[in-house]
Write a protein that holds these residues in place. Sequence first.
Motif, PDB file in Angstrom:
ATOM      1  N   PHE A   1       3.629  -4.144   3.384  1.00  0.00           N
ATOM      2  CA  PHE A   1       2.972  -3.660   4.359  1.00  0.00           C
ATOM      3  C   PHE A   1       2.227  -4.337   5.454  1.00  0.00           C
ATOM      4  O   PHE A   1       2.104  -3.977   6.758  1.00  0.00           O
ATOM      5  CB  PHE A   1       1.496  -3.454   3.320  1.00  0.00           C
ATOM      6  CG  PHE A   1       1.668  -2.177   2.471  1.00  0.00           C
ATOM      7  CD1 PHE A   1       1.541  -2.098   1.370  1.00  0.00           C
ATOM      8  CD2 PHE A   1       1.605  -0.773   3.321  1.00  0.00           C
ATOM      9  CE1 PHE A   1       1.706  -0.993   0.681  1.00  0.00           C
ATOM     10  CE2 PHE A   1       1.529   0.425   2.391  1.00  0.00           C
ATOM     11  CZ  PHE A   1       1.727   0.322   1.058  1.00  0.00           C
TER      12      PHE A   1
ATOM     13  N   LEU B   1      -3.519   3.449  16.130  1.00  0.00           N
ATOM     14  CA  LEU B   1      -2.482   3.814  15.192  1.00  0.00           C
ATOM     15  C   LEU B   1      -2.461   3.097  14.167  1.00  0.00           C
ATOM     16  O   LEU B   1      -2.341   3.330  12.801  1.00  0.00           O
ATOM     17  CB  LEU B   1      -1.089   3.997  15.953  1.00  0.00           C
ATOM     18  CG  LEU B   1      -0.998   5.080  17.030  1.00  0.00           C
ATOM     19  CD1 LEU B   1       0.331   5.024  17.641  1.00  0.00           C
ATOM     20  CD2 LEU B   1      -0.990   6.764  16.187  1.00  0.00           C
TER      21      LEU B   1
ATOM     22  N   PHE C   1      -2.208   3.807  -0.444  1.00  0.00           N
ATOM     23  CA  PHE C   1      -1.145   3.673  -1.351  1.00  0.00           C
ATOM     24  C   PHE C   1      -0.629   2.507  -1.990  1.00  0.00           C
ATOM     25  O   PHE C   1      -0.380   2.299  -2.975  1.00  0.00           O
ATOM     26  CB  PHE C   1      -0.042   4.041  -0.380  1.00  0.00           C
ATOM     27  CG  PHE C   1       0.178   5.554  -0.030  1.00  0.00           C
ATOM     28  CD1 PHE C   1      -0.321   6.105   0.799  1.00  0.00           C
ATOM     29  CD2 PHE C   1       1.058   6.310  -0.833  1.00  0.00           C
ATOM     30  CE1 PHE C   1       0.001   7.612   1.056  1.00  0.00           C
ATOM     31  CE2 PHE C   1       1.168   7.672  -0.940  1.00  0.00           C
ATOM     32  CZ  PHE C   1       0.691   8.392   0.028  1.00  0.00           C
TER      33      PHE C   1
ATOM     34  N   ILE D   1       4.426  12.407   3.344  1.00  0.00           N
ATOM     35  CA  ILE D   1       4.283  10.999   3.842  1.00  0.00           C
ATOM     36  C   ILE D   1       5.153  10.838   5.213  1.00  0.00           C
ATOM     37  O   ILE D   1       5.063  10.125   6.090  1.00  0.00           O
ATOM     38  CB  ILE D   1       4.742  10.065   2.818  1.00  0.00           C
ATOM     39  CG1 ILE D   1       3.767  10.228   1.425  1.00  0.00           C
ATOM     40  CG2 ILE D   1       4.670   8.496   3.153  1.00  0.00           C
ATOM     41  CD1 ILE D   1       4.104   9.421   0.146  1.00  0.00           C
TER      42      ILE D   1
ATOM     43  N   PHE E   1       3.700  12.237   8.382  1.00  0.00           N
ATOM     44  CA  PHE E   1       2.840  11.020   8.659  1.00  0.00           C
ATOM     45  C   PHE E   1       3.483   9.815   9.618  1.00  0.00           C
ATOM     46  O   PHE E   1       3.134   9.445  10.605  1.00  0.00           O
ATOM     47  CB  PHE E   1       1.860  10.626   7.574  1.00  0.00           C
ATOM     48  CG  PHE E   1       1.249   9.383   7.529  1.00  0.00           C
ATOM     49  CD1 PHE E   1       1.438   8.205   7.318  1.00  0.00           C
ATOM     50  CD2 PHE E   1       0.009   9.439   8.895  1.00  0.00           C
ATOM     51  CE1 PHE E   1       0.799   7.062   7.582  1.00  0.00           C
ATOM     52  CE2 PHE E   1      -0.738   8.471   9.092  1.00  0.00           C
ATOM     53  CZ  PHE E   1      -0.533   7.145   8.334  1.00  0.00           C
TER      54      PHE E   1
ATOM     55  N   LEU F   1       3.166   8.897  13.599  1.00  0.00           N
ATOM     56  CA  LEU F   1       2.889   7.670  13.763  1.00  0.00           C
ATOM     57  C   LEU F   1       3.887   7.055  14.953  1.00  0.00           C
ATOM     58  O   LEU F   1       3.460   6.494  16.019  1.00  0.00           O
ATOM     59  CB  LEU F   1       2.844   6.511  12.916  1.00  0.00           C
ATOM     60  CG  LEU F   1       1.584   6.445  12.049  1.00  0.00           C
ATOM     61  CD1 LEU F   1       1.769   5.517  11.009  1.00  0.00           C
ATOM     62  CD2 LEU F   1       0.384   5.904  13.106  1.00  0.00           C
TER      63      LEU F   1
ATOM     64  N   ILE G   1       7.478   6.331  20.115  1.00  0.00           N
ATOM     65  CA  ILE G   1       7.799   4.689  20.252  1.00  0.00           C
ATOM     66  C   ILE G   1       9.553   5.317  20.483  1.00  0.00           C
ATOM     67  O   ILE G   1      10.183   6.060  19.622  1.00  0.00           O
ATOM     68  CB  ILE G   1       7.716   4.201  19.027  1.00  0.00           C
ATOM     69  CG1 ILE G   1       6.426   3.779  18.929  1.00  0.00           C
ATOM     70  CG2 ILE G   1       8.786   2.594  19.163  1.00  0.00           C
ATOM     71  CD1 ILE G   1       5.823   3.147  17.399  1.00  0.00           C
TER      72      ILE G   1
ATOM     73  N   LEU H   1      11.587   1.401  12.785  1.00  0.00           N
ATOM     74  CA  LEU H   1      10.250   1.225  12.510  1.00  0.00           C
ATOM     75  C   LEU H   1       9.585   2.408  11.423  1.00  0.00           C
ATOM     76  O   LEU H   1       8.973   1.940  10.359  1.00  0.00           O
ATOM     77  CB  LEU H   1       9.308   1.287  13.722  1.00  0.00           C
ATOM     78  CG  LEU H   1       7.824   0.911  13.644  1.00  0.00           C
ATOM     79  CD1 LEU H   1       7.663  -0.317  13.132  1.00  0.00           C
ATOM     80  CD2 LEU H   1       7.149   1.136  14.822  1.00  0.00           C
TER      81      LEU H   1
ATOM     82  N   LEU I   1      10.513   1.637   7.850  1.00  0.00           N
ATOM     83  CA  LEU I   1       9.773   0.326   7.365  1.00  0.00           C
ATOM     84  C   LEU I   1       8.377   0.721   7.047  1.00  0.00           C
ATOM     85  O   LEU I   1       7.761  -0.013   6.167  1.00  0.00           O
ATOM     86  CB  LEU I   1       9.646  -0.773   8.706  1.00  0.00           C
ATOM     87  CG  LEU I   1       9.120  -1.982   8.413  1.00  0.00           C
ATOM     88  CD1 LEU I   1       9.433  -2.796   7.277  1.00  0.00           C
ATOM     89  CD2 LEU I   1       8.581  -2.974   9.512  1.00  0.00           C
ATOM     90  N   LEU I   2       7.646   1.814   8.170  1.00  0.00           N
ATOM     91  CA  LEU I   2       6.427   2.062   7.584  1.00  0.00           C
ATOM     92  C   LEU I   2       6.324   2.869   6.244  1.00  0.00           C
ATOM     93  O   LEU I   2       5.536   2.883   5.463  1.00  0.00           O
ATOM     94  CB  LEU I   2       5.975   2.866   8.816  1.00  0.00           C
ATOM     95  CG  LEU I   2       5.821   2.121  10.192  1.00  0.00           C
ATOM     96  CD1 LEU I   2       5.115   2.832  11.013  1.00  0.00           C
ATOM     97  CD2 LEU I   2       4.823   0.648  10.040  1.00  0.00           C
TER      98      LEU I   2
ATOM     99  N   PRO J   1       7.444   1.608   1.816  1.00  0.00           N
ATOM    100  CA  PRO J   1       6.196   1.284   1.081  1.00  0.00           C
ATOM    101  C   PRO J   1       5.472   2.466   0.583  1.00  0.00           C
ATOM    102  O   PRO J   1       5.171   2.539  -0.579  1.00  0.00           O
ATOM    103  CB  PRO J   1       5.506   0.220   1.878  1.00  0.00           C
ATOM    104  CG  PRO J   1       6.325  -0.241   2.806  1.00  0.00           C
ATOM    105  CD  PRO J   1       7.279   1.008   3.052  1.00  0.00           C
ATOM    106  N   LEU J   2       5.283   3.307   1.302  1.00  0.00           N
ATOM    107  CA  LEU J   2       4.262   4.333   0.981  1.00  0.00           C
ATOM    108  C   LEU J   2       5.163   5.458   0.057  1.00  0.00           C
ATOM    109  O   LEU J   2       4.602   5.849  -0.807  1.00  0.00           O
ATOM    110  CB  LEU J   2       3.986   5.210   2.159  1.00  0.00           C
ATOM    111  CG  LEU J   2       3.141   4.669   3.306  1.00  0.00           C
ATOM    112  CD1 LEU J   2       2.981   5.532   4.467  1.00  0.00           C
ATOM    113  CD2 LEU J   2       1.947   3.862   2.788  1.00  0.00           C
TER     114      LEU J   2
ATOM    115  N   MET K   1       6.918   4.143  -2.559  1.00  0.00           N
ATOM    116  CA  MET K   1       7.159   3.438  -3.715  1.00  0.00           C
ATOM    117  C   MET K   1       6.501   4.202  -5.031  1.00  0.00           C
ATOM    118  O   MET K   1       7.159   4.349  -5.996  1.00  0.00           O
ATOM    119  CB  MET K   1       6.423   2.162  -3.522  1.00  0.00           C
ATOM    120  CG  MET K   1       6.921   1.011  -4.366  1.00  0.00           C
ATOM    121  SD  MET K   1       8.279   0.289  -3.682  1.00  0.00           S
ATOM    122  CE  MET K   1       7.616  -0.366  -2.157  1.00  0.00           C
TER     123      MET K   1
END
Lengths: 206, 243, 51, 218
Positions: free
Chosen positions: B137, B157, B168, D141, D144, D148, D152, D158, D161-162, D165-166, D168
């Motif tokens: 995270f 953001l 989460f 997810i 979302f 974000l 970019i 990226l 990477l974001l 984890p969500l 998981m």
Amino acid sequence: MTLRVVDLACARGPAQILAGVTFAVAPGEALILRGANGSGKTTLLRTLAGLTPPLAGEIITAPDAIAYAAHADGLKSQLSVGENLAFWAGVFGTKDTSAAIDAFHLGPLLDRRAGEMSAGQKRRLSLARLLVTGRPIWCLDEPTVSLDAENVARFAAAVTAHLGMGGSAIIATHIDLGLPMAQTLDITQFVAKRIRADDPFAEAMG
Amino acid sequence: MNSIWEYANPRKFMATSAFLLPWVAGLAAICLVVGLVWGFFFTPDDFRQGSTVKIIYIHVPAAIMAVNAWLMMLVTSLIWVIRRHHVSALAAKAAAPVGMVFTVIALATGAIWGQPMWGTWWEWDPRLTSFLILFLFYLGYMALWEAIENPDSAADLTSVLCLVGSVFAVISRYALLFWNQGLHQGATLSLDKEQNIANVFWYPLVIALCGFGFLFLALVLYRTQTEIRARRLKALIAQERMG
Amino acid sequence: MPDLGKYAVYVLSSYAVTLGLLAAIILASIWQARRVRARLEAVESRRDRGA
Amino acid sequence: MIALLKRDLMLAIRAGGGFGLSLAFFLIFTTLVPFGVGPQTGVLATIAPGILWLGALLACLLSLDRIFQLDWEDGTLDLIATSPVPLEGLAAIKALAHWLTTGLPLVVAAPALGLLLNLPAAGYLWLIASLLLGTPALSAIGTFGAALTVGIKRGGLLLSLLVLPLYMPTLIFGALCVVRGAAGQEALTPLLLVAGITLGSLAILPFAAAAALRVNLR
């Protein structure tokens, strides 16, 4: 539906670009925005359309009255003309698209893929999209770019027709469109480039 | 005492933090030295774990501060979202690397401590694994800050990411307990203070924890000052470019 | 120096890792602060001369 | 809003990229596993649930950055933002479209790939159920995350990477449900937890995605 803008300040990213912008556009009128590149025409139009929140000042108009159109015309090349228009009709909740199709003689092109059309035809389709939104106030950003003389004339005629029906338009352009009721507003007078007022990092500190 | 919103203006924050920093840094140094030296040199070995119990003085404080750092970032993100408090957003950005370092310390010392006790370098134990997730995270949060040009958008953001990430993270924490029963010992510093570790270990541990806490505070204050100067640098360059 | 017994390696390495990482973050913060402060002074002096 | 969904589905079918790619990836990923892990069916059977769930998850991940990127580049996002359609609705519809074009085909293909890894017979029902309930969360997810990182350039890495984890919790509960199901143990609890996470994600994340879009459109 008149659009009144009072003492508007617009920002692009961290910097304020325009300040004290004041004008009004009555139904049936057109306003041509003049100014050098980067002087904030696009920023002003995006603020009017509600995409960028203004730094200060007011935009007084009826809700859902402004239709915005930029260079990127939001047309999907894999979809046909008819499908593109039907999609935008669905999004804006207008029932039939025949009026827009006839206004820009898109009848014969209906099932041609948007990807297979010339720049002029694409521009006509994006203008038809504007009609489909059914919104009286048009905010157009350089609408006549990459258009030949004949299509520019057709575009001017379309805008004139729109004005005739009580609509109004704010157009950022360098080309003389020969519109009847068009006033010109040179926004360089409003340019006030400095750090945004709400950015506290502008003045010196320890 | 003027309200905390007074510190929205960076100048006030710079002045106050310049005043506070030496004191907080000094306190951090003292507590760290006292806590670690006391724990390392003057406490007996544990009858079961032998001398490895000395690792407790860095593993537990680091783990606690790793979580607290993320909570602090969550609070500062909320303050940014609600009150557009610029310094708060920069404080969150400044705290992330420090929190990440604490997480890495907790992971490393946990793994090293685990080796003699559980026989393997890495054990997929729920608590250790949740710190691995926390590390991811932090990585994502910092990467998002670096990826975005406009500082205000970056702050918005990353705050949204921090809020959603926190939800989460909590879910992952309990999902992990469901996924694998733990080898990790119970809470060492539970507040109801029933004696889960003997007093002789307890005092140096609390001092070490204060040391880590003050160190975190000092680092965040210091790094926030740097973030504010960097933001000012960006503003000046933007002004110059505007001519 | 307390007798760490057979676990000496583990205890010492974990302390080394911790102190190393803490030193790293502190030095990185200081180095970054210096760099930003220097560039800021450069720009500010340029601005004062220019203004 | 329905027009949005219809258009997205039409685009996915016509462009052909949507369906084919994620399914192809899922197939390739699953067939690669035995080459890496070895052909012993015993080993494969035990790791089958995890591999199938990982394959589905990564297949979803691959198609995430296309959710908003195309509309961002050709200006559609700006125009929709000025239309009566709320951005929250846009995010929800995009998640639904992503699920229909990517999530659902994975659920359909999973049992067939389960055969490749000779997943025990008892596991198939639970595999389908957990994927059916879990993939909507992956889409929500993912939407979302896409919102974000839409502004970019080359934000794909990226984004992973974001988002990983969500993912998981859904992965943990989903794979656990199939593992227990395959072993004949009681698998209803993890299934309900997967459903819980999905419902929570569907409820909250469109709002977070819309907030992110609003910032990126500024």
